[in-house]
Scaffold this motif. Structure first.
Motif, PDB file in Angstrom:
ATOM      1  N   ALA A   2       0.654  -1.047   0.094  1.00  0.00           N
ATOM      2  CA  ALA A   2       0.147   0.029   0.313  1.00  0.00           C
ATOM      3  C   ALA A   2       1.158   1.255  -0.444  1.00  0.00           C
ATOM      4  O   ALA A   2       2.055   1.088   0.075  1.00  0.00           O
ATOM      5  CB  ALA A   2      -0.584   0.223   1.134  1.00  0.00           C
ATOM      6  N   ARG A   3       0.822   2.481  -0.536  1.00  0.00           N
ATOM      7  CA  ARG A   3       0.684   3.845  -0.506  1.00  0.00           C
ATOM      8  C   ARG A   3       1.091   4.014   0.682  1.00  0.00           C
ATOM      9  O   ARG A   3      -0.267   4.672   0.848  1.00  0.00           O
ATOM     10  CB  ARG A   3       0.789   4.595  -2.199  1.00  0.00           C
ATOM     11  N   GLN A   4       1.735   5.024   0.859  1.00  0.00           N
ATOM     12  CA  GLN A   4       1.452   5.814   2.649  1.00  0.00           C
ATOM     13  C   GLN A   4       1.828   7.090   1.693  1.00  0.00           C
ATOM     14  O   GLN A   4       2.048   7.773   0.436  1.00  0.00           O
ATOM     15  CB  GLN A   4       3.164   5.285   3.313  1.00  0.00           C
ATOM     16  N   LYS A   5       1.033   7.662   2.333  1.00  0.00           N
ATOM     17  CA  LYS A   5       0.417   9.323   2.208  1.00  0.00           C
ATOM     18  C   LYS A   5       1.406  10.257   2.745  1.00  0.00           C
ATOM     19  O   LYS A   5       1.130   9.935   4.446  1.00  0.00           O
ATOM     20  CB  LYS A   5      -1.225   9.680   2.453  1.00  0.00           C
ATOM     21  N   ILE A   6       2.143  10.859   2.476  1.00  0.00           N
ATOM     22  CA  ILE A   6       3.209  12.078   3.575  1.00  0.00           C
ATOM     23  C   ILE A   6       2.349  13.318   3.490  1.00  0.00           C
ATOM     24  O   ILE A   6       2.014  13.768   4.106  1.00  0.00           O
ATOM     25  CB  ILE A   6       3.897  11.674   1.988  1.00  0.00           C
ATOM     26  N   MET A   7       2.047  13.742   1.826  1.00  0.00           N
ATOM     27  CA  MET A   7       1.366  14.825   2.203  1.00  0.00           C
ATOM     28  C   MET A   7      -0.225  14.494   1.608  1.00  0.00           C
ATOM     29  O   MET A   7      -0.981  13.794   1.401  1.00  0.00           O
ATOM     30  CB  MET A   7       1.668  15.578   0.217  1.00  0.00           C
ATOM     31  N   SER A   8      -1.012  15.660   2.876  1.00  0.00           N
ATOM     32  CA  SER A   8      -2.174  15.854   2.672  1.00  0.00           C
ATOM     33  C   SER A   8      -2.791  15.934   1.246  1.00  0.00           C
ATOM     34  O   SER A   8      -2.603  16.952   0.304  1.00  0.00           O
ATOM     35  CB  SER A   8      -2.663  16.425   3.475  1.00  0.00           C
ATOM     36  N   LYS A  17      -2.669  25.153  -6.943  1.00  0.00           N
ATOM     37  CA  LYS A  17      -3.450  26.738  -6.474  1.00  0.00           C
ATOM     38  C   LYS A  17      -1.790  27.164  -6.691  1.00  0.00           C
ATOM     39  O   LYS A  17      -1.846  28.139  -7.914  1.00  0.00           O
ATOM     40  CB  LYS A  17      -4.297  27.126  -5.671  1.00  0.00           C
ATOM     41  N   GLU A  18      -1.113  27.951  -5.845  1.00  0.00           N
ATOM     42  CA  GLU A  18       0.437  28.445  -5.980  1.00  0.00           C
ATOM     43  C   GLU A  18       1.135  28.534  -7.355  1.00  0.00           C
ATOM     44  O   GLU A  18       1.370  29.153  -8.292  1.00  0.00           O
ATOM     45  CB  GLU A  18       0.979  28.070  -4.821  1.00  0.00           C
ATOM     46  N   LEU A  19       1.043  27.218  -7.506  1.00  0.00           N
ATOM     47  CA  LEU A  19       2.090  27.353  -8.981  1.00  0.00           C
ATOM     48  C   LEU A  19       1.414  27.184 -10.309  1.00  0.00           C
ATOM     49  O   LEU A  19       1.416  26.618 -11.312  1.00  0.00           O
ATOM     50  CB  LEU A  19       2.886  25.147  -8.875  1.00  0.00           C
ATOM     51  N   GLY A  20       0.319  27.111 -10.241  1.00  0.00           N
ATOM     52  CA  GLY A  20      -0.814  27.165 -11.846  1.00  0.00           C
ATOM     53  C   GLY A  20      -1.791  25.700 -12.124  1.00  0.00           C
ATOM     54  O   GLY A  20      -1.737  25.924 -13.312  1.00  0.00           O
ATOM     55  N   VAL A  21      -1.430  25.114 -11.412  1.00  0.00           N
ATOM     56  CA  VAL A  21      -1.556  23.553 -11.824  1.00  0.00           C
ATOM     57  C   VAL A  21      -3.043  22.767 -11.792  1.00  0.00           C
ATOM     58  O   VAL A  21      -3.765  22.188 -11.814  1.00  0.00           O
ATOM     59  CB  VAL A  21      -0.868  22.321 -11.615  1.00  0.00           C
ATOM     60  N   VAL A  33      -1.447  15.610 -14.666  1.00  0.00           N
ATOM     61  CA  VAL A  33      -0.387  16.744 -14.223  1.00  0.00           C
ATOM     62  C   VAL A  33       1.009  16.233 -14.857  1.00  0.00           C
ATOM     63  O   VAL A  33       1.446  14.782 -14.475  1.00  0.00           O
ATOM     64  CB  VAL A  33      -0.479  16.983 -12.524  1.00  0.00           C
ATOM     65  N   LYS A  34       2.253  17.507 -15.222  1.00  0.00           N
ATOM     66  CA  LYS A  34       3.266  16.516 -16.069  1.00  0.00           C
ATOM     67  C   LYS A  34       4.433  16.679 -15.217  1.00  0.00           C
ATOM     68  O   LYS A  34       3.896  16.905 -13.653  1.00  0.00           O
ATOM     69  CB  LYS A  34       3.694  18.090 -16.710  1.00  0.00           C
ATOM     70  N   SER A  35       5.362  15.554 -15.268  1.00  0.00           N
ATOM     71  CA  SER A  35       5.824  15.344 -14.085  1.00  0.00           C
ATOM     72  C   SER A  35       6.472  16.562 -13.697  1.00  0.00           C
ATOM     73  O   SER A  35       7.203  16.031 -12.495  1.00  0.00           O
ATOM     74  CB  SER A  35       7.043  13.923 -15.387  1.00  0.00           C
ATOM     75  N   ILE A  41       5.503  20.710  -7.353  1.00  0.00           N
ATOM     76  CA  ILE A  41       5.184  20.357  -6.608  1.00  0.00           C
ATOM     77  C   ILE A  41       5.765  19.960  -4.788  1.00  0.00           C
ATOM     78  O   ILE A  41       5.581  20.242  -3.703  1.00  0.00           O
ATOM     79  CB  ILE A  41       3.942  19.885  -6.682  1.00  0.00           C
ATOM     80  N   VAL A  42       6.671  18.517  -5.223  1.00  0.00           N
ATOM     81  CA  VAL A  42       7.192  17.705  -4.634  1.00  0.00           C
ATOM     82  C   VAL A  42       7.665  18.922  -3.444  1.00  0.00           C
ATOM     83  O   VAL A  42       8.231  19.015  -2.605  1.00  0.00           O
ATOM     84  CB  VAL A  42       7.639  16.715  -4.490  1.00  0.00           C
ATOM     85  N   ARG A  43       8.774  19.875  -4.437  1.00  0.00           N
ATOM     86  CA  ARG A  43       9.932  20.425  -4.358  1.00  0.00           C
ATOM     87  C   ARG A  43       9.472  21.768  -3.764  1.00  0.00           C
ATOM     88  O   ARG A  43       9.967  22.007  -2.086  1.00  0.00           O
ATOM     89  CB  ARG A  43      10.330  21.398  -5.082  1.00  0.00           C
ATOM     90  N   LYS A  44       8.229  22.118  -3.387  1.00  0.00           N
ATOM     91  CA  LYS A  44       7.509  23.359  -2.914  1.00  0.00           C
ATOM     92  C   LYS A  44       7.574  22.995  -1.349  1.00  0.00           C
ATOM     93  O   LYS A  44       7.692  23.598  -0.643  1.00  0.00           O
ATOM     94  CB  LYS A  44       6.621  23.628  -3.237  1.00  0.00           C
TER      95      LYS A  44
END
Length: 57
Positions: A2-8, A17-21, A33-35, A41-44
């Motif tokens: 099973a995958r773990q959810k790291i980010m909500s 929203k902040e990055l425009g996607v 969503v493009k890679s 998103i991960v970097r942010k």
């Protein structure tokens, strides 16, 4: 396995929203969503976490 959810979902949406996607996510889902955008998103999220850790110190 099973995958773990790291980010909500709320955090991912906030950053999208902040990055425009957000429009892509809301219309087509995360699979469209493009890679590069996913990486941004991960970097942010990492930047936000690092900032929160520094503020706690």
């Amino acid at each position: 396995m099973a995958r773990q959810k790291i980010m909500s979902e709320e955090l991912k949406m906030e950053i999208a929203k902040e990055l425009g996607v957000y429009d892509v996510v809301s219309k087509y889902g995360w699979g469209e969503v493009k890679s590069r955008d996913c990486g941004n998103i991960v970097r942010k999220a990492i930047e936000m976490a690092e900032k929160a850790l520094k503020e706690k110190q």
